[in-house]
Design an enzyme around this catalytic site. Sequence first.
Site, PDB file in Angstrom:
ATOM      1  N   ASP A  86      59.949  74.427  15.029  1.00 56.52           N
ATOM      2  CA  ASP A  86      60.002  75.893  14.953  1.00 56.52           C
ATOM      3  C   ASP A  86      59.910  76.496  16.356  1.00 56.52           C
ATOM      4  O   ASP A  86      59.653  75.779  17.328  1.00 56.52           O
ATOM      5  CB  ASP A  86      58.894  76.441  14.038  1.00 56.52           C
ATOM      6  CG  ASP A  86      57.505  75.880  14.363  1.00 56.52           C
ATOM      7  OD1 ASP A  86      57.349  75.250  15.425  1.00 56.52           O
ATOM      8  OD2 ASP A  86      56.585  76.072  13.559  1.00 56.52           O
ATOM      9  N   ASN A 135      46.894  80.292   7.710  1.00 52.59           N
ATOM     10  CA  ASN A 135      47.146  80.922   6.405  1.00 52.59           C
ATOM     11  C   ASN A 135      47.900  79.989   5.463  1.00 52.59           C
ATOM     12  O   ASN A 135      48.505  80.427   4.493  1.00 52.59           O
ATOM     13  CB  ASN A 135      47.928  82.230   6.589  1.00 52.59           C
ATOM     14  CG  ASN A 135      49.289  81.988   7.245  1.00 52.59           C
ATOM     15  OD1 ASN A 135      49.634  80.851   7.570  1.00 52.59           O
ATOM     16  ND2 ASN A 135      50.055  83.037   7.424  1.00 52.59           N
ATOM     17  N   HIS A 178      50.506  78.136   6.378  1.00 48.53           N
ATOM     18  CA  HIS A 178      51.926  77.933   6.713  1.00 48.53           C
ATOM     19  C   HIS A 178      52.157  76.513   7.205  1.00 48.53           C
ATOM     20  O   HIS A 178      51.245  75.853   7.715  1.00 48.53           O
ATOM     21  CB  HIS A 178      52.446  78.973   7.722  1.00 48.53           C
ATOM     22  CG  HIS A 178      51.868  78.916   9.096  1.00 48.53           C
ATOM     23  ND1 HIS A 178      51.589  80.042   9.841  1.00 48.53           N
ATOM     24  CD2 HIS A 178      51.526  77.879   9.901  1.00 48.53           C
ATOM     25  CE1 HIS A 178      51.130  79.693  11.022  1.00 48.53           C
ATOM     26  NE2 HIS A 178      51.076  78.377  11.085  1.00 48.53           N
ATOM     27  N   GLU A 230      55.907  80.959   6.106  1.00 50.54           N
ATOM     28  CA  GLU A 230      54.727  81.772   5.834  1.00 50.54           C
ATOM     29  C   GLU A 230      54.541  81.990   4.334  1.00 50.54           C
ATOM     30  O   GLU A 230      55.516  81.975   3.577  1.00 50.54           O
ATOM     31  CB  GLU A 230      54.902  83.141   6.507  1.00 50.54           C
ATOM     32  CG  GLU A 230      55.012  83.098   8.022  1.00 50.54           C
ATOM     33  CD  GLU A 230      53.671  82.946   8.718  1.00 50.54           C
ATOM     34  OE1 GLU A 230      52.771  82.293   8.169  1.00 50.54           O
ATOM     35  OE2 GLU A 230      53.531  83.486   9.830  1.00 50.54           O
TER      36      GLU A 230
HETATM   37  C1  F6R Z   1      53.758  75.026  15.390  1.00 53.51           C
HETATM   38  C2  F6R Z   1      53.661  74.988  13.935  1.00 53.51           C
HETATM   39  C3  F6R Z   1      52.522  75.651  13.256  1.00 53.51           C
HETATM   40  C4  F6R Z   1      51.197  74.990  13.619  1.00 53.51           C
HETATM   41  C5  F6R Z   1      50.037  75.653  12.890  1.00 53.51           C
HETATM   42  C6  F6R Z   1      48.694  75.063  13.301  1.00 53.51           C
HETATM   43  O1  F6R Z   1      54.910  74.367  15.831  1.00 53.51           O
HETATM   44  O2  F6R Z   1      54.523  74.451  13.294  1.00 53.51           O
HETATM   45  O3  F6R Z   1      52.733  75.613  11.868  1.00 53.51           O
HETATM   46  O4  F6R Z   1      51.264  73.639  13.290  1.00 53.51           O
HETATM   47  O5  F6R Z   1      50.006  77.029  13.133  1.00 53.51           O
HETATM   48  O6  F6R Z   1      48.489  75.337  14.652  1.00 53.51           O
HETATM   49  P1  F6R Z   1      47.272  74.675  15.461  1.00 53.51           P
HETATM   50  O7  F6R Z   1      47.541  73.215  15.507  1.00 53.51           O
HETATM   51  O8  F6R Z   1      47.320  75.300  16.813  1.00 53.51           O
HETATM   52  O9  F6R Z   1      46.046  74.994  14.687  1.00 53.51           O
END
Ligand code: F6R
Length: 242
Positions: free
Chosen positions: A72, A141, A143, A148
């Site tokens: 992403d 959340n 995701h 989302e």
């Molecule tokens: C980023 C991604 C997001 C993160 C998620 C957790 O490329 O795909 O879904 O994996 O927001 O982020 P962290 O690891 O920073 O808690």
Amino acid sequence: MSTPGFRMTITDDYEAMSAEACRIIADAIAEKPHIVIAFATGGTPTRMYEMLAEKYRAGEFRTNKMIAVKLDEWGGIPIDDPGTCETYLNKHVIWPLDIPDKHYLSFESNPANPISECTRIKNTLDNLGVIDICVLGLGANGHIGMNEPAGKLEPRPHVANLAESTRHHPMLKDSPAVSYGMTLGMEDILGAKKIIMLVNGAHKAPQLERLISGEISAQFPASYLRQHPDTLVIADKAAVGK
Ligand code: F6R
């Protein structure tokens, strides 16, 4: 209910979580040189990527045939902004593992037409075939990627309408405000042969609990991992409340 292919390994701490995921991924690359791996960014997988680079430098596997896919990207900020997924993946995966440009599929962060950019990624993915391993973190959340919580989830690469909490992701602390994201869709992720989700820290315990025992629902996209035939969640003790 979860499929038998949904499993969880609990490790002592972040270091052990990272080492376990690294071992599995390094073995998979060594076994299948043409492997296609989709890589998440964020705080969770960083140590695992460092360990993977160490193994690569030690000659434990080769990367000249592997394909890396960026899971992403934040939209509307320059590609070389410190907060982009591009900057992160270059630093932690693409450069340390010597992945050539032609083997790296990556959303532009600031395309003239974000919808066309997502179509480009979709078409390239269709030519690549199936993703062998998808590395995920667990969103605050629920995701995965930037899929989302919503009434309906998008199957394929798409422009993501980001939740307020996601717009303030720690990766973006020194970046301009983002107005949207671009992400692989749920079908892209759940179509991966194997999914490795990393979860660490007490702050992720409520989300992990909901992932394991909550309702399977578009309001918590990570819950769909329970229906995947080969998902391994590697969590440290803190994330399971121990
Ligand atoms: C980023 C991604 C997001 C993160 C998620 C957790 O490329 O795909 O879904 O994996 O927001 O982020 P962290 O690891 O920073 O808690």
